[in-house]
Scaffold this motif. Structure first.
Motif, PDB file in Angstrom:
ATOM      1  N   TYR A   1       0.843  -1.124  -0.047  1.00 34.98           N
ATOM      2  CA  TYR A   1      -0.079  -0.054   0.145  1.00 34.98           C
ATOM      3  C   TYR A   1       0.671   1.300  -0.104  1.00 34.98           C
ATOM      4  O   TYR A   1       0.459   2.284  -0.644  1.00 34.98           O
ATOM      5  CB  TYR A   1      -0.886   0.053   1.312  1.00 34.98           C
ATOM      6  CG  TYR A   1      -1.931  -1.057   1.149  1.00 34.98           C
ATOM      7  CD1 TYR A   1      -3.129  -1.000   0.065  1.00 34.98           C
ATOM      8  CD2 TYR A   1      -2.248  -1.908   1.989  1.00 34.98           C
ATOM      9  CE1 TYR A   1      -4.014  -1.848  -0.138  1.00 34.98           C
ATOM     10  CE2 TYR A   1      -3.044  -2.816   2.098  1.00 34.98           C
ATOM     11  CZ  TYR A   1      -4.221  -2.813   0.891  1.00 34.98           C
ATOM     12  OH  TYR A   1      -5.136  -3.515   1.003  1.00 34.98           O
ATOM     13  N   TYR A   2       1.703   1.023   0.958  1.00 40.75           N
ATOM     14  CA  TYR A   2       2.890   2.344   0.787  1.00 40.75           C
ATOM     15  C   TYR A   2       3.509   2.687  -0.503  1.00 40.75           C
ATOM     16  O   TYR A   2       3.768   3.892  -1.053  1.00 40.75           O
ATOM     17  CB  TYR A   2       3.790   2.282   1.827  1.00 40.75           C
ATOM     18  CG  TYR A   2       3.149   2.625   3.365  1.00 40.75           C
ATOM     19  CD1 TYR A   2       2.570   3.697   3.512  1.00 40.75           C
ATOM     20  CD2 TYR A   2       3.406   1.844   4.448  1.00 40.75           C
ATOM     21  CE1 TYR A   2       2.076   4.027   4.776  1.00 40.75           C
ATOM     22  CE2 TYR A   2       3.209   2.126   5.680  1.00 40.75           C
ATOM     23  CZ  TYR A   2       2.239   3.116   5.736  1.00 40.75           C
ATOM     24  OH  TYR A   2       1.915   3.387   6.907  1.00 40.75           O
ATOM     25  N   LEU A   3       3.861   1.501  -1.289  1.00 45.55           N
ATOM     26  CA  LEU A   3       4.353   1.561  -2.414  1.00 45.55           C
ATOM     27  C   LEU A   3       3.664   2.049  -3.516  1.00 45.55           C
ATOM     28  O   LEU A   3       4.087   3.050  -4.358  1.00 45.55           O
ATOM     29  CB  LEU A   3       5.129   0.263  -2.711  1.00 45.55           C
ATOM     30  CG  LEU A   3       6.178  -0.460  -2.084  1.00 45.55           C
ATOM     31  CD1 LEU A   3       6.412  -1.722  -2.570  1.00 45.55           C
ATOM     32  CD2 LEU A   3       7.589   0.530  -2.422  1.00 45.55           C
ATOM     33  N   VAL A   4       2.354   1.721  -3.389  1.00 42.44           N
ATOM     34  CA  VAL A   4       1.542   2.477  -4.321  1.00 42.44           C
ATOM     35  C   VAL A   4       1.137   3.786  -4.260  1.00 42.44           C
ATOM     36  O   VAL A   4       1.171   4.782  -5.136  1.00 42.44           O
ATOM     37  CB  VAL A   4       0.106   1.778  -4.337  1.00 42.44           C
ATOM     38  CG1 VAL A   4      -1.247   2.304  -5.062  1.00 42.44           C
ATOM     39  CG2 VAL A   4       0.363   0.179  -4.806  1.00 42.44           C
TER      40      VAL A   4
ATOM     41  N   ASN B   1      10.414   5.292  -9.909  1.00 43.81           N
ATOM     42  CA  ASN B   1      11.090   4.126 -10.500  1.00 43.81           C
ATOM     43  C   ASN B   1      11.348   3.001  -9.403  1.00 43.81           C
ATOM     44  O   ASN B   1      11.065   2.005  -9.490  1.00 43.81           O
ATOM     45  CB  ASN B   1      12.337   4.716 -11.110  1.00 43.81           C
ATOM     46  CG  ASN B   1      12.102   5.043 -12.505  1.00 43.81           C
ATOM     47  OD1 ASN B   1      11.107   5.260 -13.154  1.00 43.81           O
ATOM     48  ND2 ASN B   1      13.133   5.825 -13.052  1.00 43.81           N
ATOM     49  N   ASP B   2      11.668   3.460  -8.340  1.00 42.53           N
ATOM     50  CA  ASP B   2      11.950   2.426  -7.112  1.00 42.53           C
ATOM     51  C   ASP B   2      10.629   1.917  -6.636  1.00 42.53           C
ATOM     52  O   ASP B   2      10.763   0.674  -6.498  1.00 42.53           O
ATOM     53  CB  ASP B   2      12.510   3.693  -5.935  1.00 42.53           C
ATOM     54  CG  ASP B   2      13.106   2.612  -4.782  1.00 42.53           C
ATOM     55  OD1 ASP B   2      13.715   1.687  -5.054  1.00 42.53           O
ATOM     56  OD2 ASP B   2      12.409   2.594  -3.791  1.00 42.53           O
ATOM     57  N   SER B   3       9.477   2.921  -6.583  1.00 38.79           N
ATOM     58  CA  SER B   3       8.485   1.954  -6.047  1.00 38.79           C
ATOM     59  C   SER B   3       7.590   1.239  -7.028  1.00 38.79           C
ATOM     60  O   SER B   3       7.280   0.109  -6.782  1.00 38.79           O
ATOM     61  CB  SER B   3       7.345   3.168  -5.786  1.00 38.79           C
ATOM     62  OG  SER B   3       7.799   4.085  -4.946  1.00 38.79           O
ATOM     63  N   LEU B   4       7.912   1.594  -8.274  1.00 33.36           N
ATOM     64  CA  LEU B   4       7.554   0.499  -9.457  1.00 33.36           C
ATOM     65  C   LEU B   4       8.178  -0.674  -9.588  1.00 33.36           C
ATOM     66  O   LEU B   4       7.816  -1.716  -9.332  1.00 33.36           O
ATOM     67  CB  LEU B   4       7.500   1.383 -10.956  1.00 33.36           C
ATOM     68  CG  LEU B   4       6.967   0.650 -12.182  1.00 33.36           C
ATOM     69  CD1 LEU B   4       5.466   0.297 -11.861  1.00 33.36           C
ATOM     70  CD2 LEU B   4       7.493   1.498 -13.197  1.00 33.36           C
ATOM     71  N   HIS B   5       9.567  -0.374  -9.302  1.00 32.47           N
ATOM     72  CA  HIS B   5      10.429  -1.738  -9.270  1.00 32.47           C
ATOM     73  C   HIS B   5      10.078  -2.778  -8.192  1.00 32.47           C
ATOM     74  O   HIS B   5      10.162  -3.847  -8.484  1.00 32.47           O
ATOM     75  CB  HIS B   5      12.108  -1.201  -9.508  1.00 32.47           C
ATOM     76  CG  HIS B   5      12.915  -2.352  -9.322  1.00 32.47           C
ATOM     77  ND1 HIS B   5      13.505  -2.776  -8.151  1.00 32.47           N
ATOM     78  CD2 HIS B   5      13.204  -3.221 -10.229  1.00 32.47           C
ATOM     79  CE1 HIS B   5      14.089  -3.706  -8.365  1.00 32.47           C
ATOM     80  NE2 HIS B   5      14.217  -4.307  -9.672  1.00 32.47           N
TER      81      HIS B   5
END
Length: 117
Positions: free
Chosen positions: A19-22, A50-54
């Motif tokens: 959830y935090y990454l999204v 980019n880091d979150s998507l990765h």
């Protein structure tokens, strides 16, 4: 909210859960849509996006997503390798990574001896 406030909020977000990454991904996207970004803010937003998507894609690719509410669909392929995971036997075969946004991946295909794209 002004750009500085959005940046401050984005910097406060953790990457502990899906959830935090999204949320980080969405926040970075919001920052990148702003016209008044400084170079430093843009670099932060690009890195965060980019880091979150990765991390989200890697978790999904490994079957480690913590939440069933987050779904990722691929339009053309599902078999890919993250470019950073490739160790080339010859330095000339190292993937060239270009662009600023997104995650670099490689796909595998059969050699059909057909060179058209």
């Amino acid at each position: 909210m002004n750009t500085a406030t959005v940046e401050e909020y984005c910097r406060s977000l953790s990457d502990d859960t899906d959830y935090y990454l999204v949320d980080r991904l969405h926040c970075a996207n919001e920052l990148l849509s702003r016209r008044d970004l400084s170079s430093k803010q843009q670099q932060f937003a690009l890195f965060s996006y980019n880091d979150s998507l990765h991390k989200i894609i890697r978790a999904q690719h490994s079957g480690l997503l913590q939440s069933k509410k987050i779904t990722i669909s691929y339009h053309t392929f599902e078999q890919f390798t993250f470019a950073q995971d490739i160790t080339a036997l010859d330095i000339r075969l190292t993937p060239t990574i270009f662009g600023e946004i997104g995650i670099p991946v490689t796909i595998q295909r059969d050699n059909t001896s057909n060179y058209s794209a």
